[in-house]
Design a protein around this motif. Structure first.
Motif, PDB file in Angstrom:
ATOM      1  N   THR A 165       0.842  -1.185   0.000  1.00 57.36           N
ATOM      2  CA  THR A 165       0.000   0.000   0.000  1.00 57.36           C
ATOM      3  C   THR A 165       0.889   1.250   0.000  1.00 57.36           C
ATOM      4  OG1 THR A 165      -0.089  -0.157   2.395  1.00 57.36           O
ATOM      5  CG2 THR A 165      -1.955  -1.047   1.179  1.00 57.36           C
ATOM      6  N   PRO A 166       0.458   2.357  -0.683  1.00 54.85           N
ATOM      7  CA  PRO A 166      -0.915   2.673  -1.070  1.00 54.85           C
ATOM      8  C   PRO A 166      -1.388   2.050  -2.377  1.00 54.85           C
ATOM      9  CG  PRO A 166       0.494   4.475  -1.656  1.00 54.85           C
ATOM     10  CD  PRO A 166       1.360   3.500  -0.922  1.00 54.85           C
ATOM     11  N   SER A 167      -0.565   1.195  -3.004  1.00 55.82           N
ATOM     12  CA  SER A 167      -1.114   0.427  -4.114  1.00 55.82           C
ATOM     13  C   SER A 167      -1.808  -0.802  -3.549  1.00 55.82           C
ATOM     14  CB  SER A 167      -0.019  -0.017  -5.078  1.00 55.82           C
ATOM     15  OG  SER A 167      -0.556  -0.868  -6.067  1.00 55.82           O
ATOM     16  N   SER A 168      -2.987  -1.072  -4.050  1.00 56.81           N
ATOM     17  CA  SER A 168      -3.686  -2.299  -3.657  1.00 56.81           C
ATOM     18  C   SER A 168      -3.234  -3.484  -4.498  1.00 56.81           C
ATOM     19  CB  SER A 168      -5.194  -2.106  -3.829  1.00 56.81           C
ATOM     20  OG  SER A 168      -5.524  -1.941  -5.209  1.00 56.81           O
ATOM     21  N   GLY A 169      -2.466  -3.204  -5.560  1.00 61.91           N
ATOM     22  CA  GLY A 169      -2.193  -4.217  -6.569  1.00 61.91           C
ATOM     23  C   GLY A 169      -1.484  -5.450  -6.063  1.00 61.91           C
ATOM     24  N   GLY A 170      -0.367  -5.271  -5.334  1.00 63.46           N
ATOM     25  CA  GLY A 170       0.390  -6.426  -4.873  1.00 63.46           C
ATOM     26  C   GLY A 170      -0.389  -7.292  -3.919  1.00 63.46           C
ATOM     27  N   THR A 171      -1.078  -6.658  -2.985  1.00 69.79           N
ATOM     28  CA  THR A 171      -1.884  -7.393  -2.012  1.00 69.79           C
ATOM     29  C   THR A 171      -2.935  -8.246  -2.706  1.00 69.79           C
ATOM     30  OG1 THR A 171      -1.582  -5.663  -0.353  1.00 69.79           O
ATOM     31  CG2 THR A 171      -3.449  -7.146  -0.049  1.00 69.79           C
ATOM     32  N   HIS A 172      -3.655  -7.656  -3.643  1.00 67.59           N
ATOM     33  CA  HIS A 172      -4.744  -8.394  -4.291  1.00 67.59           C
ATOM     34  C   HIS A 172      -4.244  -9.371  -5.347  1.00 67.59           C
ATOM     35  CE1 HIS A 172      -7.640  -6.341  -1.965  1.00 67.59           C
ATOM     36  NE2 HIS A 172      -7.434  -5.154  -2.512  1.00 67.59           N
ATOM     37  N   LEU A 173      -3.081  -9.122  -5.940  1.00 69.07           N
ATOM     38  CA  LEU A 173      -2.474 -10.131  -6.817  1.00 69.07           C
ATOM     39  C   LEU A 173      -2.185 -11.392  -6.019  1.00 69.07           C
ATOM     40  CD1 LEU A 173      -1.103 -11.146  -9.411  1.00 69.07           C
ATOM     41  CD2 LEU A 173       0.968  -9.924  -8.696  1.00 69.07           C
ATOM     42  N   ILE A 174      -1.574 -11.230  -4.855  1.00 63.93           N
ATOM     43  CA  ILE A 174      -1.278 -12.381  -4.003  1.00 63.93           C
ATOM     44  C   ILE A 174      -2.568 -13.035  -3.519  1.00 63.93           C
ATOM     45  CG2 ILE A 174      -0.299 -13.026  -1.752  1.00 63.93           C
ATOM     46  CD1 ILE A 174       1.925 -10.919  -2.342  1.00 63.93           C
ATOM     47  N   GLN A 175      -3.564 -12.235  -3.195  1.00 66.96           N
ATOM     48  CA  GLN A 175      -4.848 -12.787  -2.761  1.00 66.96           C
ATOM     49  C   GLN A 175      -5.480 -13.651  -3.854  1.00 66.96           C
ATOM     50  OE1 GLN A 175      -7.870  -9.862  -1.849  1.00 66.96           O
ATOM     51  NE2 GLN A 175      -9.153 -11.321  -0.737  1.00 66.96           N
ATOM     52  N   ILE A 176      -5.462 -13.167  -5.100  1.00 64.52           N
ATOM     53  CA  ILE A 176      -6.011 -13.951  -6.223  1.00 64.52           C
ATOM     54  C   ILE A 176      -5.258 -15.269  -6.369  1.00 64.52           C
ATOM     55  CG2 ILE A 176      -6.192 -14.056  -8.740  1.00 64.52           C
ATOM     56  CD1 ILE A 176      -6.772 -11.028  -8.675  1.00 64.52           C
ATOM     57  N   LEU A 177      -3.921 -15.202  -6.373  1.00 64.81           N
ATOM     58  CA  LEU A 177      -3.126 -16.412  -6.546  1.00 64.81           C
ATOM     59  C   LEU A 177      -3.349 -17.384  -5.385  1.00 64.81           C
ATOM     60  CD1 LEU A 177       0.185 -14.815  -7.879  1.00 64.81           C
ATOM     61  CD2 LEU A 177      -1.524 -16.077  -9.204  1.00 64.81           C
ATOM     62  N   ASN A 178      -3.524 -16.851  -4.174  1.00 68.29           N
ATOM     63  CA  ASN A 178      -3.811 -17.720  -3.027  1.00 68.29           C
ATOM     64  C   ASN A 178      -5.119 -18.484  -3.221  1.00 68.29           C
ATOM     65  OD1 ASN A 178      -1.523 -17.038  -1.586  1.00 68.29           O
ATOM     66  ND2 ASN A 178      -2.541 -15.505  -0.312  1.00 68.29           N
ATOM     67  N   ILE A 179      -6.130 -17.809  -3.761  1.00 70.51           N
ATOM     68  CA  ILE A 179      -7.412 -18.485  -4.012  1.00 70.51           C
ATOM     69  C   ILE A 179      -7.249 -19.550  -5.097  1.00 70.51           C
ATOM     70  CG2 ILE A 179      -9.778 -18.176  -4.833  1.00 70.51           C
ATOM     71  CD1 ILE A 179      -9.680 -15.332  -3.591  1.00 70.51           C
ATOM     72  N   LEU A 180      -6.588 -19.181  -6.196  1.00 77.89           N
ATOM     73  CA  LEU A 180      -6.423 -20.133  -7.307  1.00 77.89           C
ATOM     74  C   LEU A 180      -5.582 -21.329  -6.899  1.00 77.89           C
ATOM     75  CD1 LEU A 180      -5.823 -17.733 -10.351  1.00 77.89           C
ATOM     76  CD2 LEU A 180      -7.976 -18.743  -9.544  1.00 77.89           C
ATOM     77  N   SER A 199      -3.654 -13.732   3.594  1.00 76.89           N
ATOM     78  CA  SER A 199      -3.573 -14.979   4.330  1.00 76.89           C
ATOM     79  C   SER A 199      -4.013 -16.170   3.481  1.00 76.89           C
ATOM     80  CB  SER A 199      -4.469 -14.884   5.569  1.00 76.89           C
ATOM     81  OG  SER A 199      -4.746 -16.149   6.106  1.00 76.89           O
ATOM     82  N   LYS A 200      -3.252 -17.260   3.558  1.00 78.33           N
ATOM     83  CA  LYS A 200      -3.627 -18.490   2.858  1.00 78.33           C
ATOM     84  C   LYS A 200      -4.942 -19.048   3.415  1.00 78.33           C
ATOM     85  CE  LYS A 200       0.190 -19.255   0.280  1.00 78.33           C
ATOM     86  NZ  LYS A 200       0.222 -19.394  -1.194  1.00 78.33           N
TER      87      LYS A 200
END
Length: 606
Positions: free
Chosen positions: A331-346, A395-396
Motif C-alpha cells: 500500500t498505497p497500491s492495492s495491486g500487490g496485495t490483491h495479486l497475491i490474494q487472487i493467486l492464493n485463491i487459485l 492470508s492463505k
C-alpha cells in the motif's frame, strides 16, 4: 488502452470541428472552416489510402527498423518478444526499449537501462506517463539478492480537502474538475523517483542516462496508429488546453500516423533535470511554471508542495504460489496485495485441469475476481490514514475460506468478507533484467490518457490527473486529505524460484484491472508451463464488483454461451484491458522478454 477505430476517429474529429467552429470569430471563420473541412474530408478517405506506411518516413527515422503495425494499420501479433545473454528490456514503445538496451551496451545495468527507458517513454508515449506523473518500482539487486520497493506515487496538495470536488446526492462529481484542469493535478513524483533509483541502484551518470530521451524529444518520435487514435480522442482536450494542443496538433488537427512529433520544450526541460538533478524540477523555473499553469486552471499546488515532495523506500508485500515467491507492491497500491490474494485463491484449485478460457476456467476467475474486488472496495486506502488488513487479505487461510464459497455451477454476487480475523481509465510499464541478476519493474502513470490536460507553459510535459483516484465522498478510506496518496492498483512484480534465484519481473498498465491481468499471465507460465510471449498473447478476462465478465477478442463464443448459462453477464472489450510487459530467466541462463501485442510494445535483448 484503446485499439484504433477509424470510424470512431472520424466521428470524434467531426464533433470536435463543430465545437471548434462555434468558437471562431466572424472575421476569420471562412478561411479556418475551409482549411479544417478540407482536412476532415481527407481524413474520411478510403481507409486503405491512409493505412499505408510511409517508407520514406521510416527510412529517415532512427527507430524505423521495427514498427508495431501491419500495412493495413492493425497491430502485429508476431515479433514482440526477444532474448538476450546480457539483458532484456520490455516496454510499451520500441524506441524506449531500444534506448534501454543501448544503455546496457554502454556498460549500464538493468536499472540504468530502465531509468533511461522511463524517461524515453515520457517522450514517445505522452498519453500514458511522463515527468508530470508518478509511480512505483520494484528492484532486485543482483549482488545481494535484496529486493526493495520504491514509492514515487503522487500526493494530494497541502491545501486539498475532502469536499474539494462538488458531488450530487449519489456521490458523483458534478463537473470535470476531478478529471481535467488544475484541481485534478496531484504533486508529481516521477522525476524524484527515477533519479533516486538511478543514484542508489544504477551505475551510470545521470546525464548519460538521460541523453537518449533528450535526443528523442529533439529529433521526434513516430506517430503509430495507436498514438494517432489517442491524439484524436484528445482533440477537444487540446482545444480546452492550448498549451497541450500546441505540441500534438498539425494544421490545427491532431497529428496523424507517419508524422514525426518533435518536442523541443520537453528536451529543454530534460536538459535542466540532467544538469541540476531533482532541484531542476522541484525548485526554480520549472517548478514555478508548474505552479503558475496549475493555478491558471484553478489548481492549488504550491512551490512548497513541490519542494516538500518525498519518495519512500519500502519492503514489498510477499507471498507464494506453488513454491514460487511473489513480491509486489505494498500500500498505497492495492495491486500487490490483491495479486497475491487472487493467486492464493487459485492455489486451492488444480489449474492444469482447466482448458484455458473455457467456461469453467472463466467462471473460476470471475468468481475469484469479484470477491477480491469487493475486499478492495471496502478495505483499501493509504495506510498512513486508515487501517488496512494487509496480512489478513494475503492470508492463505483467508483465501481457502473464500475458495470454499465458490460454486462452480452458479454465478454469485459477492460482498466483502472479513479479513481482520486473519490479520496476524492510462499507465505504462517497464520490465528489465540483466545477466547479473539485477531486476526492475517500473509502473508509472499520469492516470487517464493525457492526464489533466494541463501543460506547464514552455515545458513540454503533461501534468497528471491522479486526484481522480481519490473518492470524492468525505469519510471513506480513500477520501481526499492533504498530502495523502490516492489508492492505486499498479503492481510491478518480481517472482523468485524456491532457491531465491531470479525468475520473472512483470507488470502492466490498466487501472484497477492490473493485478487481475497479471494473475492470469503468472498462472499460464507457472501452471501451464507456457512460453512467456505465448502467455502474454492470450486473451484475458476481467470481472469486479459490477458482476460483469469482460472478455477480449478470440475467446470462443460457445464457451461464452456456457458462461451465460451459469448466470454471468458478459461484455466484449474493444481491444485490451492493458498491456503486460515481462522478462524471465530461462533454465539455460538465457533472458527472455515478452511484450503485449495489443499495443506498440516490444522487448529488445542484448
Amino acid at each position: 488502452m484503446k485499439r484504433f477505430n477509424y470510424k470512431k476517429r472520424i466521428l470524434l474529429i467531426l464533433l470536435s470541428m463543430i465545437l471548434a467552429f462555434s468558437n471562431v470569430g466572424c472575421s476569420n471563420k471562412s478561411n479556418n472552416t475551409t482549411k479544417e473541412v478540407k482536412a476532415t474530408t481527407e481524413s474520411s478517405q478510403v481507409e486503405n489510402q491512409r493505412n499505408s506506411i510511409d517508407k520514406e518516413v521510416l527510412k529517415n527515422y532512427k527507430y524505423g527498423d521495427w514498427i508495431s503495425f501491419n500495412e493495413d494499420g492493425t497491430f502485429k501479433k508476431d515479433d514482440r518478444g526477444a532474448t538476450g545473454k546480457n539483458g532484456v528490456i520490455s516496454s510499451q514503445r520500441y524506441e524506449a526499449s531500444k534506448i534501454g538496451t543501448s544503455i546496457m551496451e554502454k556498460g549500464g545495468n538493468a536499472i540504468d537501462a530502465a531509468v533511461a527507458t522511463a524517461f524515453a517513454l515520457g517522450v514517445c508515449e505522452p498519453n500514458a506517463s511522463g515527468l508530470g506523473g508518478g509511480g512505483f518500482a520494484i528492484i532486485r539487486e543482483g549482488k545481494t539478492g535484496e529486493i526493495k520497493f520504491i514509492d514515487f506515487r503522487e500526493v494530494a496538495p497541502s491545501a486539498a480537502s475532502e469536499d474539494m470536488f462538488p458531488i450530487d446526492k449519489d456521490g458523483k462529481v458534478i463537473d470535470e474538475s476531478k478529471i481535467h484542469g488544475g484541481k485534478a493535478v496531484a504533486v508529481p513524483g516521477e522525476v524524484k523517483g527515477l533519479l533516486y533509483i538511478l543514484e542508489k541502484y544504477g551505475t551510470m551518470d545521470r546525464k548519460d542516462v538521460m541523453q537518449p530521451a533528450i535526443e528523442l524529444a529533439e529529433n521526434g518520435f513516430l506517430v503509430t496508429p495507436k498514438a494517432e487514435v489517442a491524439f484524436a480522442d484528445a482533440y477537444k482536450l487540446m482545444k480546452d488546453y492550448p498549451e497541450f494542443g500546441k505540441i500534438y496538433t498539425k494544421d490545427n488537427l491532431p497529428v496523424e500516423r507517419n508524422n514525426i512529433v518533435k518536442n523541443p520544450d520537453l528536451a529543454n526541460t530534460l536538459k535542466i533535470i540532467a544538469e541540476k538533478g531533482e532541484d531542476g524540477f522541484y525548485k526554480g523555473e520549472v517548478a514555478e511554471s508548474i505552479v503558475n499553469s496549475v493555478k491558471k486552471y484553478d489548481g492549488i499546488i504550491t512551490l512548497e508542495d513541490l519542494a516538500n515532495y518525498n519518495i519512500h523506500e519500502m519492503e514489498p508485500v510477499a507471498g507464494t504460489y506453488h513454491g514460487y515467491k511473489i513480491l509486489s507492491s505494498p500500500t498505497p497500491s492495492s495491486g500487490g496485495t490483491h495479486l497475491i490474494q487472487i493467486l492464493n485463491i487459485l492455489e486451492n484449485y488444480d489449474m492444469t485441469k482447466y482448458k484455458l478460457y473455457d467456461s469453467n476456467y472463466m467462471h473460476l476467475l470471475s468468481e475469484t475476481f469479484k470477491m477480491v474486488y469487493a475486499d478492495r472496495a471496502k478495505y483499501m486506502g493509504d495506510p498512513n490514514y486508515v487501517k488496512v488488513p494487509i496480512k489478513g487479505l494475503m492470508s492463505k487461510e483467508y483465501a481457502k475460506k473464500l475458495a470454499s464459497k465458490i460454486d462452480m455451477n452458479e454465478c454469485k454476487n459477492w460482498d466483502a468478507d472479513d479479513p481482520w480475523k486473519y490479520e496476524g481509465d492510462d499507465t505504462s510499464h517497464i520490465s528489465s533484467a540483466d545477466k547479473d541478476g539485477n531486476m526492475i519493474g517500473i509502473t508509472k502513470s499520469i492516470n487517464y490518457y493525457f492526464g489533466s490536460g494541463v501543460v506547464p507553459e514552455g515545458r513540454g510535459f503533461i501534468l497528471n490527473n491522479h486526484m481522480d483516484d481519490f473518492s470524492p465522498v468525505p469519510g471513506e478510506p480513500n477520501s481526499v486529505q492533504p498530502n495523502k496518496k490516492p489508492l492505486s492498483s499498479m503492481s510491478p512484480t518480481i517472482i523468485l524460484r524456491e532457491d531465491n534465484s531470479p525468475y520473472m519481473v512483470l507488470g502492466a498498465p490498466g487501472g484497477s484491472s492490473i493485478f487481475a491481468q497479471l494473475s492470469q499471465v503468472i498462472s499460464h507460465v507457472i501452471d501451464n508451463k507456457m512460453d512467456l510471449q505465448d502467455a502474454i498473447n492470450l486473451p484475458r478476462i476481467l470481472d469486479n464488483i459490477d458482476n460483469k465478465v469482460q472478455y477480449m477478442e478470440d475467446v470462443n463464443q460457445e464457451e461464452l454461451d456456457k458462461l451465460k448459462a451459469l448466470g454471468h453477464e458478459i461484455t466484449k472489450e474493444e481491444g485490451a484491458f492493458g498491456f503486460v510487459q515481462a522478462v524471465e530467466y530461462l533454465e539455460d541462463g538465457t533472458i527472455n522478454g515478452g511484450a503485449d501485442p495489443y499495443s506498440d510494445a516490444k522487448a529488445v535483448g542484448y
